[in-house]
Design a protein around this motif. Sequence first.
Motif, PDB file in Angstrom:
ATOM      1  N   TYR A  91       2.837   3.967   2.036  1.00  0.00           N
ATOM      2  CA  TYR A  91       3.904   3.669   1.064  1.00  0.00           C
ATOM      3  C   TYR A  91       4.219   4.922   0.232  1.00  0.00           C
ATOM      4  O   TYR A  91       5.387   5.268   0.022  1.00  0.00           O
ATOM      5  CB  TYR A  91       3.477   2.498   0.163  1.00  0.00           C
ATOM      6  CG  TYR A  91       4.363   2.359  -1.039  1.00  0.00           C
ATOM      7  CD1 TYR A  91       5.690   1.945  -0.896  1.00  0.00           C
ATOM      8  CD2 TYR A  91       3.903   2.679  -2.313  1.00  0.00           C
ATOM      9  CE1 TYR A  91       6.528   1.862  -1.998  1.00  0.00           C
ATOM     10  CE2 TYR A  91       4.728   2.592  -3.412  1.00  0.00           C
ATOM     11  CZ  TYR A  91       6.041   2.184  -3.255  1.00  0.00           C
ATOM     12  OH  TYR A  91       6.872   2.121  -4.336  1.00  0.00           O
ATOM     13  N   CYS A  94       6.129   7.409   2.240  1.00  0.00           N
ATOM     14  CA  CYS A  94       7.507   6.925   2.429  1.00  0.00           C
ATOM     15  C   CYS A  94       8.351   7.226   1.183  1.00  0.00           C
ATOM     16  O   CYS A  94       9.467   7.754   1.281  1.00  0.00           O
ATOM     17  CB  CYS A  94       7.456   5.423   2.734  1.00  0.00           C
ATOM     18  SG  CYS A  94       9.051   4.634   2.879  1.00  0.00           S
ATOM     19  N   MET A  95       7.814   6.930  -0.009  1.00  0.00           N
ATOM     20  CA  MET A  95       8.551   7.178  -1.258  1.00  0.00           C
ATOM     21  C   MET A  95       8.797   8.673  -1.458  1.00  0.00           C
ATOM     22  O   MET A  95       9.870   9.093  -1.865  1.00  0.00           O
ATOM     23  CB  MET A  95       7.780   6.643  -2.484  1.00  0.00           C
ATOM     24  CG  MET A  95       7.551   5.158  -2.508  1.00  0.00           C
ATOM     25  SD  MET A  95       8.903   4.210  -1.848  1.00  0.00           S
ATOM     26  CE  MET A  95      10.142   4.433  -3.069  1.00  0.00           C
ATOM     27  N   LYS A  98      11.523   9.800   0.814  1.00  0.00           N
ATOM     28  CA  LYS A  98      12.828   9.313   0.341  1.00  0.00           C
ATOM     29  C   LYS A  98      13.368  10.229  -0.759  1.00  0.00           C
ATOM     30  O   LYS A  98      14.547  10.550  -0.783  1.00  0.00           O
ATOM     31  CB  LYS A  98      12.721   7.877  -0.163  1.00  0.00           C
ATOM     32  CG  LYS A  98      12.655   6.901   0.981  1.00  0.00           C
ATOM     33  CD  LYS A  98      12.889   5.489   0.534  1.00  0.00           C
ATOM     34  CE  LYS A  98      13.180   4.677   1.785  1.00  0.00           C
ATOM     35  NZ  LYS A  98      13.385   3.264   1.534  1.00  0.00           N
ATOM     36  N   GLU A 108      17.389   7.578   7.264  1.00  0.00           N
ATOM     37  CA  GLU A 108      16.699   6.380   6.771  1.00  0.00           C
ATOM     38  C   GLU A 108      15.195   6.486   7.037  1.00  0.00           C
ATOM     39  O   GLU A 108      14.782   6.669   8.183  1.00  0.00           O
ATOM     40  CB  GLU A 108      17.265   5.150   7.481  1.00  0.00           C
ATOM     41  CG  GLU A 108      16.772   3.863   6.873  1.00  0.00           C
ATOM     42  CD  GLU A 108      17.113   2.636   7.716  1.00  0.00           C
ATOM     43  OE1 GLU A 108      17.264   1.563   7.124  1.00  0.00           O
ATOM     44  OE2 GLU A 108      17.209   2.766   8.960  1.00  0.00           O
ATOM     45  N   THR A 110      11.666   4.506   6.956  1.00  0.00           N
ATOM     46  CA  THR A 110      11.110   3.142   6.879  1.00  0.00           C
ATOM     47  C   THR A 110       9.625   3.159   7.258  1.00  0.00           C
ATOM     48  O   THR A 110       9.143   4.100   7.884  1.00  0.00           O
ATOM     49  CB  THR A 110      11.843   2.168   7.840  1.00  0.00           C
ATOM     50  OG1 THR A 110      11.948   2.783   9.114  1.00  0.00           O
ATOM     51  CG2 THR A 110      13.216   1.773   7.334  1.00  0.00           C
ATOM     52  N   GLN A 202       6.169  -3.898  -2.421  1.00  0.00           N
ATOM     53  CA  GLN A 202       6.924  -2.650  -2.279  1.00  0.00           C
ATOM     54  C   GLN A 202       6.848  -2.136  -0.836  1.00  0.00           C
ATOM     55  O   GLN A 202       7.813  -1.591  -0.313  1.00  0.00           O
ATOM     56  CB  GLN A 202       6.383  -1.601  -3.252  1.00  0.00           C
ATOM     57  CG  GLN A 202       6.582  -2.048  -4.692  1.00  0.00           C
ATOM     58  CD  GLN A 202       6.642  -0.870  -5.659  1.00  0.00           C
ATOM     59  OE1 GLN A 202       6.964   0.236  -5.283  1.00  0.00           O
ATOM     60  NE2 GLN A 202       6.337  -1.128  -6.917  1.00  0.00           N
ATOM     61  N   TRP A 203       5.684  -2.295  -0.212  1.00  0.00           N
ATOM     62  CA  TRP A 203       5.545  -1.860   1.188  1.00  0.00           C
ATOM     63  C   TRP A 203       6.535  -2.644   2.067  1.00  0.00           C
ATOM     64  O   TRP A 203       7.268  -2.060   2.859  1.00  0.00           O
ATOM     65  CB  TRP A 203       4.106  -2.093   1.660  1.00  0.00           C
ATOM     66  CG  TRP A 203       3.754  -1.290   2.875  1.00  0.00           C
ATOM     67  CD1 TRP A 203       3.124  -0.088   2.905  1.00  0.00           C
ATOM     68  CD2 TRP A 203       4.031  -1.631   4.242  1.00  0.00           C
ATOM     69  NE1 TRP A 203       3.010   0.355   4.200  1.00  0.00           N
ATOM     70  CE2 TRP A 203       3.550  -0.567   5.035  1.00  0.00           C
ATOM     71  CE3 TRP A 203       4.658  -2.710   4.879  1.00  0.00           C
ATOM     72  CZ2 TRP A 203       3.655  -0.561   6.431  1.00  0.00           C
ATOM     73  CZ3 TRP A 203       4.774  -2.695   6.268  1.00  0.00           C
ATOM     74  CH2 TRP A 203       4.264  -1.641   7.021  1.00  0.00           C
ATOM     75  N   ASN A 205       9.265  -4.126   1.169  1.00  0.00           N
ATOM     76  CA  ASN A 205      10.653  -3.740   0.863  1.00  0.00           C
ATOM     77  C   ASN A 205      11.093  -2.516   1.649  1.00  0.00           C
ATOM     78  O   ASN A 205      12.267  -2.335   1.918  1.00  0.00           O
ATOM     79  CB  ASN A 205      10.801  -3.362  -0.627  1.00  0.00           C
ATOM     80  CG  ASN A 205      10.935  -4.584  -1.481  1.00  0.00           C
ATOM     81  OD1 ASN A 205      11.156  -5.678  -0.968  1.00  0.00           O
ATOM     82  ND2 ASN A 205      10.789  -4.409  -2.788  1.00  0.00           N
ATOM     83  N   ASN A 206      10.134  -1.656   1.948  1.00  0.00           N
ATOM     84  CA  ASN A 206      10.467  -0.427   2.668  1.00  0.00           C
ATOM     85  C   ASN A 206      10.238  -0.546   4.167  1.00  0.00           C
ATOM     86  O   ASN A 206      10.344   0.447   4.882  1.00  0.00           O
ATOM     87  CB  ASN A 206       9.645   0.746   2.113  1.00  0.00           C
ATOM     88  CG  ASN A 206      10.191   1.183   0.785  1.00  0.00           C
ATOM     89  OD1 ASN A 206      11.190   1.876   0.730  1.00  0.00           O
ATOM     90  ND2 ASN A 206       9.575   0.730  -0.292  1.00  0.00           N
ATOM     91  N   SER A 207       9.905  -1.730   4.602  1.00  0.00           N
ATOM     92  CA  SER A 207       9.647  -1.924   6.022  1.00  0.00           C
ATOM     93  C   SER A 207      10.745  -2.783   6.669  1.00  0.00           C
ATOM     94  O   SER A 207      11.164  -2.524   7.796  1.00  0.00           O
ATOM     95  CB  SER A 207       8.281  -2.573   6.179  1.00  0.00           C
ATOM     96  OG  SER A 207       8.199  -3.246   7.385  1.00  0.00           O
ATOM     97  N   LYS A 208      11.185  -3.766   5.932  1.00  0.00           N
ATOM     98  CA  LYS A 208      12.282  -4.646   6.372  1.00  0.00           C
ATOM     99  C   LYS A 208      12.036  -5.169   7.792  1.00  0.00           C
ATOM    100  O   LYS A 208      12.917  -5.193   8.635  1.00  0.00           O
ATOM    101  CB  LYS A 208      13.619  -3.884   6.335  1.00  0.00           C
ATOM    102  CG  LYS A 208      13.983  -3.334   4.970  1.00  0.00           C
ATOM    103  CD  LYS A 208      15.398  -2.770   5.002  1.00  0.00           C
ATOM    104  CE  LYS A 208      15.703  -1.919   3.811  1.00  0.00           C
ATOM    105  NZ  LYS A 208      15.479  -0.487   4.021  1.00  0.00           N
TER     106      LYS A 208
END
Length: 262
Positions: A91, A94-95, A98, A108, A110, A202-203, A205-208
């Motif tokens: 996570y 990833c942040m 981003k 993108e 993810t 939060q994880w 949310n960023n995986s979808k």
Amino acid sequence: MNLNLLNEELVRENMLSEIIYFDETDSTNNYSKKSNLGNNTLVLTSSQPGGTGRFGRPWYSSPGKNLTFSLIKFFNLQIDEIHLVNFYSSYILCMTLKEFIKKNKDCEVTLKWPNDILLNRKKLAGFLLDVKDLKNDSKKFIIGAGININQENFPDDIKSKATSLLLEIKTEIRKEELLIAFIKNFYGKLYLIENKNELMRQWNNNSKIEGKKINFKKSDDDKERAATVIGIDNDGGLNVKFDDGKKSRFYSGEISIVYDLN
Ligand code: BTN
């Protein structure tokens, strides 16, 4: 590698205690497992001929191009909470990514269960965690990360699935800057390890990944089975419904996401 900059930015109170750098070492995780390293040590190398990925696969990284490192960090976690360090590390990366590519609107980043980072649907980075002192309250985590930064060519067998920041954003990135940002974010958000609901929210949310069609396999020599993701639990378990209707939960394995062609 600009070690002066890394030492200036990262070796201070409440962050790294030491950076051990090699022009080349077999694998930073292997070195860390063999050595008696203290909390908050970073083992970093520019070339890693014996780099290892999940399922014992080789981790290819062109010498001098990418980030390959292991962070030694002790956490007071129970056995059934160990997965949180996996999810936390991916996570945070990833942040960090981003923040780095926010100007590139068509890129993108993810997360892919359990701990891959995808850039434009291709694998950019992965983590391999080793845990020592399992019987102690304070467990030693060796958090191994491979991040493809300026690599332009990949071996044939992973070419279609792997990418680098350079290939996607078409600009060379200073590896040190990304590493500094990752380590600062890692030490800045540690409260999330104690707040697993928030971390997993939060994880996710960023995986979808919820509702997505996937192919799942338990190990490298397992056959892939088509399924739909129901969701990821706070304990890291992946809930799927196979195409034959059976539902299962997994704590390890590998998925590939089936994307619509349009
Ligand atoms: C994966 O399969 O996705 C995990 C890849 C992890 C690679 C990193 S590179 C630094 C550290 N040392 C290793 O030998 N592996 C990890």
